[in-house]
Design a protein around this motif. Sequence first.
Motif, mmCIF file in Angstrom:
data_model
loop_
_atom_site.group_PDB
_atom_site.id
_atom_site.type_symbol
_atom_site.label_atom_id
_atom_site.label_comp_id
_atom_site.label_asym_id
_atom_site.label_seq_id
_atom_site.Cartn_x
_atom_site.Cartn_y
_atom_site.Cartn_z
ATOM 1 N N ARG A 1 43.061 24.667 49.286
ATOM 2 C CA ARG A 1 43.582 23.122 48.744
ATOM 3 C C ARG A 1 43.480 22.592 47.308
ATOM 4 O O ARG A 1 44.076 21.593 47.299
ATOM 5 N N LEU A 2 42.607 23.583 46.460
ATOM 6 C CA LEU A 2 42.851 23.025 44.771
ATOM 7 C C LEU A 2 44.078 24.224 44.288
ATOM 8 O O LEU A 2 44.246 24.003 43.307
ATOM 9 N N GLY A 3 44.782 24.479 45.476
ATOM 10 C CA GLY A 3 45.644 25.166 45.165
ATOM 11 C C GLY A 3 46.269 26.740 44.526
ATOM 12 O O GLY A 3 47.199 27.753 44.139
ATOM 13 N N GLY A 4 44.703 27.458 44.808
ATOM 14 C CA GLY A 4 45.001 28.614 43.922
ATOM 15 C C GLY A 4 45.434 29.814 45.122
ATOM 16 O O GLY A 4 45.572 29.270 46.333
ATOM 17 N N GLU A 5 44.886 31.567 44.904
ATOM 18 C CA GLU A 5 45.210 32.453 45.966
ATOM 19 C C GLU A 5 44.108 33.177 46.232
ATOM 20 O O GLU A 5 43.360 33.556 45.428
ATOM 21 N N ILE A 6 43.624 33.538 47.396
ATOM 22 C CA ILE A 6 42.719 34.759 47.819
ATOM 23 C C ILE A 6 43.634 36.216 48.108
ATOM 24 O O ILE A 6 44.535 36.420 48.727
ATOM 25 N N HIS A 7 43.312 36.748 47.450
ATOM 26 C CA HIS A 7 43.523 38.226 47.022
ATOM 27 C C HIS A 7 42.770 38.671 47.849
ATOM 28 O O HIS A 7 41.172 39.029 47.315
ATOM 29 N N ASN A 8 43.351 40.554 48.701
ATOM 30 C CA ASN A 8 42.208 41.219 49.418
ATOM 31 C C ASN A 8 42.074 41.897 48.742
ATOM 32 O O ASN A 8 40.923 42.780 48.551
ATOM 33 N N MET A 9 42.307 41.928 47.545
ATOM 34 C CA MET A 9 41.701 43.798 46.784
ATOM 35 C C MET A 9 42.024 42.915 45.310
ATOM 36 O O MET A 9 42.256 41.563 44.271
ATOM 37 N N LEU A 10 41.689 43.953 43.927
ATOM 38 C CA LEU A 10 41.034 43.334 43.073
ATOM 39 C C LEU A 10 42.537 44.212 41.933
ATOM 40 O O LEU A 10 42.346 44.457 41.069
ATOM 41 N N SER A 11 43.137 43.039 42.562
ATOM 42 C CA SER A 11 45.064 43.937 41.925
ATOM 43 C C SER A 11 44.855 43.027 40.372
ATOM 44 O O SER A 11 44.238 42.377 40.044
ATOM 45 N N PRO A 12 45.615 43.414 40.109
ATOM 46 C CA PRO A 12 45.674 43.070 38.457
ATOM 47 C C PRO A 12 46.323 41.762 38.609
ATOM 48 O O PRO A 12 45.714 41.033 37.522
ATOM 49 N N GLN A 13 46.764 40.955 39.170
ATOM 50 C CA GLN A 13 47.193 40.026 39.079
ATOM 51 C C GLN A 13 45.918 38.872 39.656
ATOM 52 O O GLN A 13 45.599 37.963 39.769
ATOM 53 N N VAL A 14 44.655 39.636 40.205
ATOM 54 C CA VAL A 14 43.272 38.416 40.433
ATOM 55 C C VAL A 14 43.066 37.704 38.887
ATOM 56 O O VAL A 14 42.984 39.061 37.684
ATOM 57 N N THR A 15 42.668 36.787 38.695
ATOM 58 C CA THR A 15 42.592 36.087 37.389
ATOM 59 C C THR A 15 40.847 35.723 37.463
ATOM 60 O O THR A 15 39.806 35.864 36.922
ATOM 61 N N HIS A 16 40.268 35.561 39.027
ATOM 62 C CA HIS A 16 38.927 35.378 39.232
ATOM 63 C C HIS A 16 38.438 36.191 39.859
ATOM 64 O O HIS A 16 39.031 36.566 41.326
ATOM 65 N N PHE A 17 36.767 36.609 39.716
ATOM 66 C CA PHE A 17 36.039 37.186 41.111
ATOM 67 C C PHE A 17 35.153 35.809 41.008
ATOM 68 O O PHE A 17 34.264 36.134 40.542
ATOM 69 N N VAL A 18 35.293 36.236 42.973
ATOM 70 C CA VAL A 18 33.533 35.303 42.886
ATOM 71 C C VAL A 18 32.782 35.812 43.848
ATOM 72 O O VAL A 18 32.986 36.896 44.235
ATOM 73 N N THR A 19 31.721 35.388 43.075
ATOM 74 C CA THR A 19 30.250 36.469 43.762
ATOM 75 C C THR A 19 29.387 35.620 43.615
ATOM 76 O O THR A 19 29.490 34.539 43.878
ATOM 77 N N VAL A 20 28.265 35.868 43.950
ATOM 78 C CA VAL A 20 26.622 35.438 44.491
ATOM 79 C C VAL A 20 26.422 34.737 43.126
ATOM 80 O O VAL A 20 26.398 35.655 41.892
ATOM 81 N N SER A 21 25.325 33.210 43.319
ATOM 82 C CA SER A 21 25.178 33.094 41.544
ATOM 83 C C SER A 21 24.655 34.015 40.333
ATOM 84 O O SER A 21 24.431 34.578 39.559
ATOM 85 N N ALA A 22 23.464 34.722 41.402
ATOM 86 C CA ALA A 22 22.344 35.571 41.163
ATOM 87 C C ALA A 22 23.211 37.286 40.380
ATOM 88 O O ALA A 22 22.287 37.817 39.199
ATOM 89 N N LEU A 23 24.286 37.728 40.608
ATOM 90 C CA LEU A 23 24.624 38.565 40.007
ATOM 91 C C LEU A 23 26.259 38.074 38.739
ATOM 92 O O LEU A 23 26.852 39.097 38.598
ATOM 93 N N VAL A 24 26.264 36.898 38.451
ATOM 94 C CA VAL A 24 28.025 36.257 37.151
ATOM 95 C C VAL A 24 27.215 37.381 36.116
ATOM 96 O O VAL A 24 28.280 37.661 35.512
#
Length: 271
Positions: A30-53
Amino acid sequence: MASPFANYKFYLHSRLNYNEKKAVTEQIERLGGEIHNMLSPQVTHFVTVSALVDSTTDYHVVRARQKNKTITDTVWINKEFNTALPLIIKKENSTKDKSSTSTKSSKESDLSLALTSNFINPSTTNIGLDLTTSTNIPPTITEVLPPNGPSTGNFKIAVFGLNFIPNPQFRIKLVLGPKEVTAISYQFHSTTSVVCTVPECMLSGGSSAIAASNDGIHFGFPLSFTFVDSDSLENFSVSTQKLSLLSGQLRNVNHAIAAIQKMEAELRREL
């Protein structure tokens, strides 16, 4: 209005559970971003749990950092979504047909106005808090099962979402016109799901607003919940309520098993 995440591509860490992934995916898209199923070169952000940032031991976090990805968590996504939500709704409404827009915006307006005095307006509120620990950060509700119940109350609901912090001040409130009902008997299954009871009440049938708060003061953006007149044939029986709740819990178990199997497969590939 330019979408806040228009140029962002996200990869969701396997450590996120099903409800977290579901809520975050909806918010990102809804914010206009895209979800990728692989950590490809196009990926800009890696989302994890707060404890692992800031982790230096988790393989996937370290790998994403080595690839120069921005490491973030669901709390940041939730904050960005809440901040942009009024503009998102305005943009979504403007792209729809006039007649449907009029009906939908009227309902949203009724829900929002009913909660204006107690619910955070992200566009005007400067939270200024530690996002990883503060109970003042309002939770986000993404789903309620069953989605309706008798106007006389005395039934259980399962509420799913993000950032549910178990503590004595946690509240779930339902607002229908001038009347408010606060749920009781909270049973937390995780920070993304809680079962509670809508106490006995006397309401008219109709669409209400349901929202959650970690501190009993600041409530997140409301979701719709329908109260059905007690004499209506659509009213849920006790057995139907239990079946709905059990179905939701079973679905969570199935997704948890699937997530574990996926994690195991990823570990086997890495080893």
